[in-house]
Design a protein around this motif. Structure first.
Motif, PDB file in Angstrom:
ATOM      1  N   ASP A 193       0.769  -1.089   0.060  1.00 29.15           N
ATOM      2  CA  ASP A 193       0.018  -0.068   0.067  1.00 29.15           C
ATOM      3  C   ASP A 193       0.913   1.242   0.012  1.00 29.15           C
ATOM      4  OD1 ASP A 193      -2.359  -1.479   0.017  1.00 29.15           O
ATOM      5  OD2 ASP A 193      -2.759  -1.171   2.200  1.00 29.15           O
ATOM      6  N   HIS A 196       2.213   2.206  -3.111  1.00 29.79           N
ATOM      7  CA  HIS A 196       0.995   2.628  -4.194  1.00 29.79           C
ATOM      8  C   HIS A 196       0.512   3.987  -3.556  1.00 29.79           C
ATOM      9  CE1 HIS A 196       0.757  -0.939  -6.135  1.00 29.79           C
ATOM     10  NE2 HIS A 196      -0.065  -1.692  -5.332  1.00 29.79           N
ATOM     11  N   GLN A 228      -6.485   6.941 -10.604  1.00 27.10           N
ATOM     12  CA  GLN A 228      -7.097   5.838 -10.939  1.00 27.10           C
ATOM     13  C   GLN A 228      -6.358   4.631 -11.656  1.00 27.10           C
ATOM     14  OE1 GLN A 228     -10.219   7.524 -13.391  1.00 27.10           O
ATOM     15  NE2 GLN A 228     -11.686   7.629 -11.812  1.00 27.10           N
ATOM     16  N   SER A 229      -5.185   4.841 -12.208  1.00 27.10           N
ATOM     17  CA  SER A 229      -4.386   3.901 -12.998  1.00 27.10           C
ATOM     18  C   SER A 229      -3.580   3.031 -11.990  1.00 27.10           C
ATOM     19  CB  SER A 229      -3.594   4.334 -14.232  1.00 27.10           C
ATOM     20  OG  SER A 229      -2.707   5.042 -13.484  1.00 27.10           O
ATOM     21  N   GLU A 230      -3.564   3.631 -10.669  1.00 30.11           N
ATOM     22  CA  GLU A 230      -2.651   2.889  -9.613  1.00 30.11           C
ATOM     23  C   GLU A 230      -3.316   1.818  -9.109  1.00 30.11           C
ATOM     24  OE1 GLU A 230       1.050   2.600  -7.635  1.00 30.11           O
ATOM     25  OE2 GLU A 230       0.519   3.904  -9.419  1.00 30.11           O
ATOM     26  N   PRO A 231      -2.757   0.733  -9.227  1.00 21.32           N
ATOM     27  CA  PRO A 231      -3.356  -0.516  -8.423  1.00 21.32           C
ATOM     28  C   PRO A 231      -3.586  -0.224  -6.775  1.00 21.32           C
ATOM     29  CG  PRO A 231      -1.575  -1.276  -9.643  1.00 21.32           C
ATOM     30  CD  PRO A 231      -1.356   0.365  -9.607  1.00 21.32           C
ATOM     31  N   GLY A 232      -4.779  -0.462  -6.221  1.00 16.92           N
ATOM     32  CA  GLY A 232      -5.084  -0.519  -4.945  1.00 16.92           C
ATOM     33  C   GLY A 232      -5.500   0.949  -4.339  1.00 16.92           C
ATOM     34  N   GLU A 234      -8.234   4.155  -4.771  1.00 18.49           N
ATOM     35  CA  GLU A 234      -9.420   4.581  -4.975  1.00 18.49           C
ATOM     36  C   GLU A 234      -9.404   6.126  -4.675  1.00 18.49           C
ATOM     37  OE1 GLU A 234     -12.557   2.156  -3.006  1.00 18.49           O
ATOM     38  OE2 GLU A 234     -11.399   0.389  -3.593  1.00 18.49           O
ATOM     39  N   VAL A 264      -6.044   4.140   0.030  1.00 22.01           N
ATOM     40  CA  VAL A 264      -5.121   3.140  -0.403  1.00 22.01           C
ATOM     41  C   VAL A 264      -5.144   1.956   0.275  1.00 22.01           C
ATOM     42  CG1 VAL A 264      -2.586   2.967  -0.670  1.00 22.01           C
ATOM     43  CG2 VAL A 264      -3.564   5.244  -1.097  1.00 22.01           C
TER      44      VAL A 264
END
Length: 276
Positions: A193, A196, A228-232, A234, A264
């Motif tokens: 996390d 990210h 938005q393109s980053e995993p995990g 919102e 995250v």
């Protein structure tokens, strides 16, 4: 460092040392270098430094967040002592609230923008407890962090409306070496996390470096896409706002700030950067 848990004790102590300037740093504990930088500024500019640690229930819009908020009081006390803080005010909830109180101060649309939209009622709780603390401590100067930019504006508005005699100082965001804004909530981030979470500061810096007032809408769209393109991650919002009103920035804005909030993993983070 002297520690007080009741209003009467700390007021009596501060009254006895009358005539001295008081720098006040209100916190909810789980202290990090960001908080300690506020203590350092207060110490440099005042005779006496007071820090409060109080996890304020009225500003939490989610009961689980209140329950999960970290409370490492022993570690916090050690950090404050090392930083040279003079007084800690660490009251229980029953000392601050009598259970039958009503508070509402109409500060207009500032309450409902950005954080206010996603955390309805939050800023009424913030104002309620800060008003109480200012009334108890009666500081010369109040030190607040830039990371909670909107909170600083809300408190400033309250102070102005109620005619409270205190000077407000906004202290710069303290960041980890990789750019992550220091926050008490960072303790809840897993190692994955945390990596990210860096997208928040990266995106805000990208906005600052590419800022053009004529292209604000497109910049916000591109920045949201980056989050938005980053995993995990919102994202809840990322906006370029007038630094004095938090309304959308325009060509008449003399101060401009970009603000963002995102979840995250299970942790909600906020960050901002002053553009102009």
């Amino acid at each position: 460092m002297k520690i007080f848990t009741t209003r009467s004790e700390i007021q009596q102590h501060l009254t006895a040392s009358g005539g001295k300037t008081i720098g006040f740093v209100p916190t909810m504990g789980a202290l990090h270098q960001g908080h300690l930088s506020l203590i350092a500024q207060a110490k440099a500019g005042n005779d006496v430094v007071v820090c409060s640690i109080f996890v304020n229930p009225t500003q939490f819009t989610n009961a689980r967040d209140l329950e999960d908020y970290p409370r490492p009081i022993d570690a916090d006390i050690a950090k404050l002592e090392a930083a040279g803080c003079d007084i800690l005010f660490n009251p229980p909830v029953t000392e601050m609230y009598d259970g039958n109180e009503h508070w509402h101060l109409n500060i207009g649309q500032l309450e409902f923008l950005l954080e206010g939209e996603f955390r309805p009622g939050h800023y009424q709780g913030v104002m309620q407890v800060v008003y109480k603390l200012l009334d108890i401590i009666k500081p010369t100067t109040l030190y607040l962090g830039q990371k909670d930019y909107q909170q600083f504006m809300v408190v400033s508005k309250m102070v102005e409306m109620l005619g409270i005699s205190v000077q407000l100082v906004m202290c710069a965001i303290e960041r980890e070496t990789d750019g992550l804004a220091m926050s008490s909530r960072n303790i809840h981030l897993t190692p994955v996390d945390r990596q990210h979470a860096l997208i928040l500061s990266k995106t805000l810096n990208w906005l600052k470096n590419n800022f053009n007032i004529k292209n604000v809408f497109q910049l916000e769209q591109d920045a949201m896409a980056m989050l938005q393109s980053e995993p995990g991650v919102e994202p809840e919002y990322i906006e370029i706002a007038d630094g004095k009103t938090l309304l959308p920035a325009n060509e008449q804005s003399t101060s401009i700030v970009a603000l963002a909030a995102a979840r995250v993993g299970k942790t909600r983070l906020i960050d901002n950067v002053v553009i102009v």
